[in-house]
Design a protein around this motif. Structure first.
Motif, PDB file in Angstrom:
ATOM      1  N   ALA A 163       0.643   6.071   7.370  1.00  9.98           N
ATOM      2  CA  ALA A 163       0.007   4.753   7.397  1.00  9.98           C
ATOM      3  C   ALA A 163       0.466   3.991   8.644  1.00  9.98           C
ATOM      4  CB  ALA A 163       0.359   3.971   6.151  1.00  9.98           C
ATOM      5  N   ASN A 217       0.889  -1.180   0.000  1.00  9.60           N
ATOM      6  CA  ASN A 217       0.000   0.000   0.000  1.00  9.60           C
ATOM      7  C   ASN A 217       0.918   1.219   0.000  1.00  9.60           C
ATOM      8  OD1 ASN A 217      -2.340   1.521   0.183  1.00  9.60           O
ATOM      9  ND2 ASN A 217      -2.441   1.409   2.422  1.00  9.60           N
ATOM     10  N   VAL A 255       1.113  -2.641   4.695  1.00  2.01           N
ATOM     11  CA  VAL A 255       0.450  -3.821   4.134  1.00  2.01           C
ATOM     12  C   VAL A 255       1.529  -4.644   3.428  1.00  2.01           C
ATOM     13  CG1 VAL A 255      -1.220  -4.665   2.450  1.00  2.01           C
ATOM     14  CG2 VAL A 255      -1.754  -2.624   3.785  1.00  2.01           C
ATOM     15  N   LYS A 288       3.082   4.684   2.669  1.00  3.73           N
ATOM     16  CA  LYS A 288       2.425   5.994   2.661  1.00  3.73           C
ATOM     17  C   LYS A 288       2.653   6.719   3.978  1.00  3.73           C
ATOM     18  CE  LYS A 288      -1.349   5.122  -0.520  1.00  3.73           C
ATOM     19  NZ  LYS A 288      -2.707   4.596  -0.633  1.00  3.73           N
ATOM     20  N   TYR A 295      -3.014 -10.512   6.343  1.00  2.00           N
ATOM     21  CA  TYR A 295      -1.988 -10.674   5.309  1.00  2.00           C
ATOM     22  C   TYR A 295      -0.930 -11.686   5.758  1.00  2.00           C
ATOM     23  CZ  TYR A 295      -4.155  -6.265   4.027  1.00  2.00           C
ATOM     24  OH  TYR A 295      -5.065  -5.300   3.719  1.00  2.00           O
ATOM     25  N   ARG A 323       1.987  -6.102  10.448  1.00  3.86           N
ATOM     26  CA  ARG A 323       0.590  -6.425  10.189  1.00  3.86           C
ATOM     27  C   ARG A 323       0.308  -7.908  10.331  1.00  3.86           C
ATOM     28  NH1 ARG A 323      -2.720  -2.299   7.847  1.00  3.86           N
ATOM     29  NH2 ARG A 323      -4.329  -3.883   7.785  1.00  3.86           N
ATOM     30  N   TYR A 339      -1.201  -8.285  -5.094  1.00  2.00           N
ATOM     31  CA  TYR A 339      -2.020  -7.324  -4.361  1.00  2.00           C
ATOM     32  C   TYR A 339      -2.645  -6.350  -5.359  1.00  2.00           C
ATOM     33  CZ  TYR A 339      -3.558  -4.275  -0.589  1.00  2.00           C
ATOM     34  OH  TYR A 339      -4.340  -3.549   0.270  1.00  2.00           O
TER      35      TYR A 339
HETATM   36  C1  LIG Z   1      -3.483   2.218   2.648  1.00  2.00           C
HETATM   37  O1  LIG Z   1      -3.007   3.440   3.178  1.00  2.00           O
HETATM   38  C2  LIG Z   1      -3.991   4.429   3.280  1.00  2.00           C
HETATM   39  C3  LIG Z   1      -3.326   5.724   3.724  1.00  2.00           C
HETATM   40  O2  LIG Z   1      -2.555   5.549   4.848  1.00  2.00           O
HETATM   41  C4  LIG Z   1      -5.078   3.971   4.252  1.00  2.00           C
HETATM   42  O3  LIG Z   1      -6.097   4.943   4.315  1.00  2.00           O
HETATM   43  C5  LIG Z   1      -5.667   2.661   3.729  1.00  2.00           C
HETATM   44  O4  LIG Z   1      -6.599   2.145   4.642  1.00  2.00           O
HETATM   45  C6  LIG Z   1      -4.583   1.645   3.532  1.00  2.00           C
HETATM   46  N1  LIG Z   1      -5.143   0.451   2.891  1.00  2.00           N
HETATM   47  C7  LIG Z   1      -5.124  -0.753   3.462  1.00  2.00           C
HETATM   48  C8  LIG Z   1      -5.751  -1.853   2.683  1.00  2.00           C
HETATM   49  O5  LIG Z   1      -4.628  -0.943   4.546  1.00  2.00           O
END
Ligand SMILES: *[C@@H]1O[C@H](CO)[C@@H](O)[C@H](O)[C@H]1NC(C)=O
Ligand SMILES: *[C@@H]1O[C@H](CO)[C@@H](O)[C@H](O)[C@H]1NC(C)=O
Ligand SMILES: *[C@@H]1O[C@H](CO)[C@@H](O)[C@H](O)[C@H]1NC(C)=O
Ligand SMILES: *[C@@H]1O[C@H](CO)[C@@H](O)[C@H](O)[C@H]1NC(C)=O
Ligand SMILES: *[C@@H]1O[C@H](CO)[C@@H](O)[C@H](O)[C@H]1NC(C)=O
Ligand SMILES: *[C@@H]1O[C@H](CO)[C@@H](O)[C@H](O)[C@H]1NC(C)=O
Ligand SMILES: *[C@@H]1O[C@H](CO)[C@@H](O)[C@H](O)[C@H]1NC(C)=O
Ligand SMILES: *[C@@H]1O[C@H](CO)[C@@H](O)[C@H](O)[C@H]1NC(C)=O
Ligand SMILES: *[C@@H]1O[C@H](CO)[C@@H](O)[C@H](O)[C@H]1NC(C)=O
Ligand SMILES: *[C@@H]1O[C@H](CO)[C@@H](O)[C@H](O)[C@H]1NC(C)=O
Ligand SMILES: *[C@@H]1O[C@H](CO)[C@@H](O)[C@H](O)[C@H]1NC(C)=O
Ligand SMILES: *[C@@H]1O[C@H](CO)[C@@H](O)[C@H](O)[C@H]1NC(C)=O
Length: 667
Positions: free
Chosen positions: A226, A209, A267, A223, A238, A231, A274
């Protein structure tokens, strides 16, 4: 106020007024500028001085307050042409630096567009220089370039009214060619696969992600903000972190070693892929084996398969090399051959299946040899695999991997490389309007189609990019003329990939964007656009096969299969491939069993989609194979663009429709 004029001798007496405050003149071979500062013939005028001068001229163009952005862009092309004719080797450095100096673009964008070509990164500066040396910077071709390659600095020019390729065919369409072909009572099954996009550096446990660019690779970044806990221990979402999973040559699955250490990953990439990543090879092989298993379990043999392009991944230029392109092409065709053995596959190449990305030069330009390696490699490979014969391989080598095949059942399949007309291809801007068949693709198609028509043979046209999607408008228009000329009698169907979505697009004869103009008795043909195996972006991997009438070679029904990728994130099992839908049952159109799913049928589906939100939702669900990212079409307006999309064949028709109904584009 002084306005100066630059004349390029190759363009004879054409001159353009540039809004500059230095008096100078350029001609093709040696550039002589009246002002001594710009006298390129001086012995002291070394490369650095030329670069410095050029940057100054380009900056003067940009800083001018005398003119609009379109004229500025064309002026940069005009000046660039003079440079490219004398010092093409300096063009990439000059324009990359100019790009950086504007402060409008990132270093990576400037490198992609203007850095000189190397085998390591997919940059197109040398292709840009080639294009400059041949473009007419005062023509509407330049306006197309400034629109599509330079942030819409010019408006899309109006199509010239006399644009035509009808000289390629007999201008009287024979009477028989107006009649839909007769449908028989026997069928065969044909597989359609597309858009594999193998991610060669897919890394289990990497960030899935990620920020902009490609996820699931060693260079993917988490990100900002995040949650970066471990996880796999925080929850059970996962856990399928098996590194090195693969299928052997017999199709037996071997699970890799479970990895446990994850460093600040929000993630983790699991072994089968993915939604934000291109496909690991193990996913591609899983899809291929699911097809082989399906044939075995149902005692079905596909007569042949079509593969509508895109083998290479979507990674950034720094991670896209010549070597990876060759490797991706070789690995995937090897895997396909290994799985299907004797089944013939008719492939085309996509916009990613070249190096640098999207580039392809026409024979007439003199630059085509830069791309011979690809046509030679694939023609030989497809011939080795017994998919095409020696004669067809020679055609593929001289038609940018395009060829024409008479299948055992009597159908003719014509394959061509749609990069010729692709807006991202620099070479598509040379003679776009003056010589709209600069690549020779239309001549090849028409010759094959006339021959088929004379012999009452049916034809499938297969190519990667749908005509509505980022194709040069003159060529899109001419292609629709061609489809109209050879439909419904000869062209049975058109098959595309590229969008990764399960879609269709209808061609009408007088489509002005309004629903009133989309008349059932004016449908001409339909493009079947198929699903992708890569999950990028936010789709479930899928494939389909057609039941084909062996007289008209039209589709009687389509059977779509997919896997719910999210079910593999926390599972020790291989992906489960299941039946998704067939349109006859799903759309419930009142349509005789004995009639093909031709353009008239899809027009009825369009009407149903346009008038019923739950049908629209179903279409959009199919488009993404019901991935967790499927839009809500019932309580939001986010799917309305589909209504314009399925009822348009060119970008122009789509845009007019979107404006007419005030819809918002999803892409
Ligand atoms: C991916 O990152 C974004 C931003 O941090 C978050 O909003 C989103 O839930 C994340 N997706 C997953 C599948 O964890
Ligand atoms: C042109 O504009 C840039 C900013 O865009 C500025 O830095 C530069 O000094 C200007 N050059 C001239 C010659 O005016
Ligand atoms: C750079 O951006 C500015 C502001 O948007 C714009 O006015 C200018 O035309 C752009 N210049 C180039 C060369 O793209
Ligand atoms: C064009 O087609 C018509 C009708 O089939 C035929 O009579 C004529 O000879 C053809 N002309 C050429 C140049 O092929
Ligand atoms: C299919 O059509 C052929 C020729 O039109 C005919 O001879 C044959 O009996 C038909 N077969 C069936 C099963 O309807
Ligand atoms: C993450 O969780 C796994 C499984 O619970 C554990 O074995 C591993 O040590 C953890 N890694 C880190 C970096 O905490
Ligand atoms: C499989 O199909 C072929 C031809 O369609 C048929 O001859 C054969 O008997 C079938 N085998 C099985 C096991 O159904
Ligand atoms: C080109 O690729 C090399 C390694 O393959 C990388 O180090 C370099 O940063 C890349 N350059 C650009 C401009 O992306
Ligand atoms: C579009 O075509 C329809 C049907 O022919 C016609 O009624 C309508 O006036 C046309 N609209 C425009 C904007 O041309
Ligand atoms: C599609 O098939 C139907 C029924 O056979 C026929 O009436 C119609 O003309 C066909 N449409 C096209 C575009 O060929
Ligand atoms: C996978 O996604 C679908 C669609 O959103 C959802 O219905 C299903 O429950 C998900 N499965 C898992 C295991 O998360
Ligand atoms: C679209 O928006 C324009 C201007 O906002 C309005 O005049 C027009 O009626 C709208 N059309 C539709 C079909 O909603």
């Amino acid at each position: 106020m002084l306005v100066y004029s630059i004349a390029i001798s190759l363009l004879a007496t054409i001159s353009i007024a540039l809004p500059l405050d230095k008096d100078y003149k350029i001609n093709s071979n040696d550039i002589t500028l009246k002002n001594n500062d710009f006298d390129w013939s001086r012995p002291t005028f070394n490369d650095d001085a030329i670069i410095e001068t050029a940057l100054q001229v380009l900056q003067n163009i940009d800083n001018s307050t005398l003119t609009d952005s379109c004229t500025k862009c064309k002026s940069r092309l005009l000046y660039g042409k003079a440079l490219a004719l004398s010092r093409p080797d300096l063009v990439p450095s000059i324009y990359e630096q100019w790009c950086l100096n504007t402060g409008n673009y990132s270093a990576s964008t400037c490198a992609t567009n203007y850095h000189r070509n190397t085998a390591d990164n997919s940059s197109t500066g040398s292709n840009f220089a080639d294009m400059l040396s041949l473009i007419n910077p005062l023509s509407i071709d330049a306006e197309y370039w400034c629109h599509y390659k330079a942030d819409k600095q010019c408006k899309v020019p109006k199509l010239p009214e006399d644009l035509s390729i009808s000289h390629l065919w007999n201008d009287t369409k024979p009477e028989k060619a107006y009649h839909p072909p007769t449908v028989g009572n026997e069928t065969m099954k044909v597989l359609h696969i597309s858009d594999f996009h193998i991610e060669l550096d897919y890394t289990v446990g990497a960030e899935a992600n990620c920020t902009a660019s490609m996820c699931c690779t060693p260079h993917s970044k988490t990100k900002k903000g995040a949650l970066t806990a471990n996880r796999s221990s925080v929850d059970d979402l996962y856990t399928a972190l098996f590194e090195g999973s693969y299928y052997d040559l017999d199709g037996t699955f071997h699970q890799g070693e479970k990895i446990t250490a994850l460093n600040n990953i929000s993630v983790p990439a699991t072994h089968f892929g993915y939604y934000e990543c291109d496909a690991p090879e193990v996913l591609i092989n899983s899809s291929l084996h699911s097809i082989a298993d399906f044939q075995r379990e149902n005692n079905i043999t596909f007569d042949f398969a079509i593969f509508t392009g895109d083998l290479v991944d979507h990674d950034e230029i720094a991670y896209t090399s010549y070597e990876q392109c060759v490797e991706a092409e070789s690995i995937i065709f090897r895997d396909i051959k290994n799985t299907f053995d004797q089944m013939p596959i008719y492939p085309v190449l996509g916009n990613h299946d070249t190096f640098p990305y999207g580039q392809l030069a026409p024979y007439k330009s003199g630059f085509q040899a830069k791309f011979d390696w690809n046509a030679d490699l694939l023609a030989e490979l497809w011939m080795d695999y017994d998919w095409i014969d020696w004669d067809q391989a020679q055609i593929a080598k001289t038609h940018y991997t395009g060829y024409s095949i008479n299948t055992k059942s009597g159908l003719k399949v014509i394959a061509f490389n749609s990069n010729a007309w692709y807006q991202k291809n620099e070479y598509a801007y040379i003679n776009t309007v003056e010589d709209p068949d600069y690549f020779g693709t239309f001549e090849f198609l028409v010759e094959e189609l006339l021959d088929a028509e004379a012999n009452d043979q049916k034809v499938w046209l297969i190519f990667h990019i749908p005509i509505s999607q980022t194709m040069m408008p003159p060529q899109a228009k001419l292609f629709t003329d061609l489809v109209e000329r050879f439909s419904p009698y000869t062209i049975a169907h058109i098959f595309n990939g590229h969008t990764h979505r399960d879609e269709f697009q209808i061609l009408y004869s007088n489509n002005n964007g309004t629903k009133e103009s989309k008349l059932e008795d004016e449908v001409i043909n339909v493009a079947y656009i198929t699903q992708a195996v890569t999950p990028w972006v936010e789709n479930n991997p899928a494939w389909r096969y057609y039941e084909i009438d062996t007289t008209s070679f039209q589709v009687m029904n389509t059977f779509n299969y997919y896997t719910k990728l999210n079910e593999t994130f926390a599972s020790n099992d291989e992906p489960v491939w299941e039946f998704e839908y067939n349109p006859r049952d799903a759309y419930e159109i009142d349509w005789p069993e004995t009639s093909p799913l031709n353009a008239t049928y899809w027009h009825r589906v369009y009407e149903s989609i346009a008038s019923n939100a739950s049908v629209l939702q179903q279409y959009e669900g199919f488009a993404k194979r019901w991935s967790p990212y499927t839009d809500d079409c019932i309580s939001t307006e986010s799917c309305n663009w589909d209504i314009c999309y399925v009822s348009s064949f060119t970008d122009d028709e789509y845009e007019t429709c979107m404006k007419t109904y005030n819809y918002t584009a999803a892409y």
